[in-house]
Design a protein around this motif. Structure first.
Motif, short mmCIF file in Angstrom:
data_model
loop_
_atom_site.label_atom_id
_atom_site.label_comp_id
_atom_site.label_asym_id
_atom_site.label_seq_id
_atom_site.Cartn_x
_atom_site.Cartn_y
_atom_site.Cartn_z
N VAL A 222 36.00 53.74 40.93
CA VAL A 222 34.72 53.79 40.24
C VAL A 222 34.88 53.40 38.77
N GLN B 52 32.46 41.62 34.48
CA GLN B 52 32.65 40.45 33.64
C GLN B 52 33.98 40.63 32.90
N ASN C 198 32.15 48.49 28.61
CA ASN C 198 33.53 48.19 28.97
C ASN C 198 34.11 49.44 29.64
N PHE C 199 34.91 49.21 30.66
CA PHE C 199 35.33 50.37 31.45
C PHE C 199 36.79 50.22 31.88
N ASP C 200 37.33 51.33 32.38
CA ASP C 200 38.57 51.34 33.13
C ASP C 200 38.26 51.73 34.56
N PRO C 201 39.05 51.25 35.50
CA PRO C 201 38.86 51.71 36.88
C PRO C 201 39.46 53.10 37.05
N GLN D 96 30.03 42.49 39.90
CA GLN D 96 29.33 43.15 38.79
C GLN D 96 30.24 43.34 37.58
N SER E 286 34.72 54.02 34.90
CA SER E 286 34.97 55.20 34.07
C SER E 286 33.73 55.61 33.27
N HIS F 147 37.19 44.60 30.66
CA HIS F 147 36.28 44.48 31.80
C HIS F 147 34.97 45.15 31.45
N ARG F 148 33.89 44.40 31.66
CA ARG F 148 32.57 44.95 31.38
C ARG F 148 31.81 45.13 32.68
N HIS F 149 31.29 46.32 32.86
CA HIS F 149 30.52 46.62 34.06
C HIS F 149 29.08 46.22 33.81
N MET F 150 28.64 45.16 34.47
CA MET F 150 27.30 44.65 34.20
C MET F 150 26.23 45.65 34.63
N THR F 151 26.54 46.51 35.60
CA THR F 151 25.57 47.49 36.06
C THR F 151 25.18 48.47 34.94
N CYS F 152 26.21 48.92 34.19
CA CYS F 152 25.91 49.92 33.16
C CYS F 152 26.05 49.36 31.75
#
Lengths: 171, 171
Positions: free
Chosen positions: B128, B142, A122-125, B140, B130, A114-119
């Motif tokens: 949120v 992808q 790639n992230f984890d929740p 937001q 990570s 999952h890529r956070h387009m805001t920042c």
DNA sequence: GCAGGCCAGTTCCACTTTAGAACCCACATT
DNA sequence: AATGTGGGTTCTAAAGTGGAACTGGCCTGC
């Protein structure tokens, strides 16, 4: 307890599960977040039986998680889209996927990123406290009866007079 | 697709649901987080049938979400406790409960409140990123294939050549 | 102007799962 | 010896599910 009694319980968990706590519903919703919208697409992606798919979609529409939007006339055809109520299930879906990523991935690693387009990363929740923004640890959370609590219903086990000797049968 | 095939899918959601995606399992886990530990306590609080409770507890033990801990001998008696893997389900449980609080509470308000002992406030769980710590919005985010991805399996619907005309049957 | 295809279901039947009650077993208490 | 307690298992009937076939409006090709 029958399935249809679940929603009447004085417990947010039971009430939520009366909507989404079924074998197929969460998989349907996952596909909704992956932008699947049409009956046959759900059917072929999930391998779900058509009668059950029809039933689950109808129930999700009835509970305002999905809504039917016409995309053509003659014959009328509808696609299923998430409402705001449905979009609010995103943390549920992501929490489930993340647990699977951590605890159920094979050697090859997680199937999706999952890529956070805001920042841009790639992230984890991560689940945090709305007040202090710290990561939540179940051992640091105390459960208290709220305004909608029924008497002695679904209270923590240790809130009922401290020991097994003093407890009344909860049913 | 049968229930037992779910765990073999290349999808963290399917794999997680093969463990917890059952009518009763999440309610059992909710009670685990409320410090319920014994067979009869689960049974009377949940109103679940004994055969099903025995089956679900066994499956949760088999998948290392719960573990049996002896609390007496003669006769041996065990209680069911969350493992770390089980404790890691806390965000899932909280996300579900929070959705119920927001969307399914009656007029009286939510049945339970949660107090964060670290900061002393009643709180809601917030999910949120990570990386940047901002609240997640599904629009937001992808989705990309990860290292464990199977070809064309459970990709986003819109990643498959852009339109319906170009898509291959996913099954 | 009729066969065949597309999409979105519905009907039917065999099979599996679940609910609910009763039963069982190893102690412990009275 | 009877009763109680904790933790199950064994039954049966009812509910839910999977798979295939069917319906039905519309469009396309011939």
């Amino acid at each position: 307890m029958q399935w249809n009694e679940l929603g009447e319980q004085t417990c947010s968990m039971s009430r939520t599960l009366s909507v989404i706590g079924d074998r197929w519903t969460l998989l349907i919703l996952r596909d909704c977040f992956l932008k699947v919208r049409r009956f046959d697409d759900f059917q072929s992606r999930l391998g779900i039986g058509r009668p059950i798919l029809a039933d689950r979609l109808q129930k999700l529409v009835d509970s305002f998680v999905l809504t039917k939007v016409a995309y053509q006339q003659n014959p009328m055809r509808y696609e299923y889209r998430l409402t705001q109520k449905g979009l609010d299930l995103y943390p549920v879906i992501m929490a489930i996927v993340h647990w699977g990523d951590v605890h159920m991935s094979g050697k090859k690693g997680r199937p999706l990123l999952h890529r956070h387009m805001t920042c841009g990363h790639n992230f984890d929740p991560v689940q945090v406290c709305s007040e202090c923004a710290e990561t939540l640890d179940p051992r640091q959370v105390q459960v208290l009866p709220g305004p909608g609590a029924a008497n002695r219903d679904h209270m923590p086990a240790d809130a009922a007079a401290g020991s097994r000797a003093g407890r009344a049968k909860a049913g």
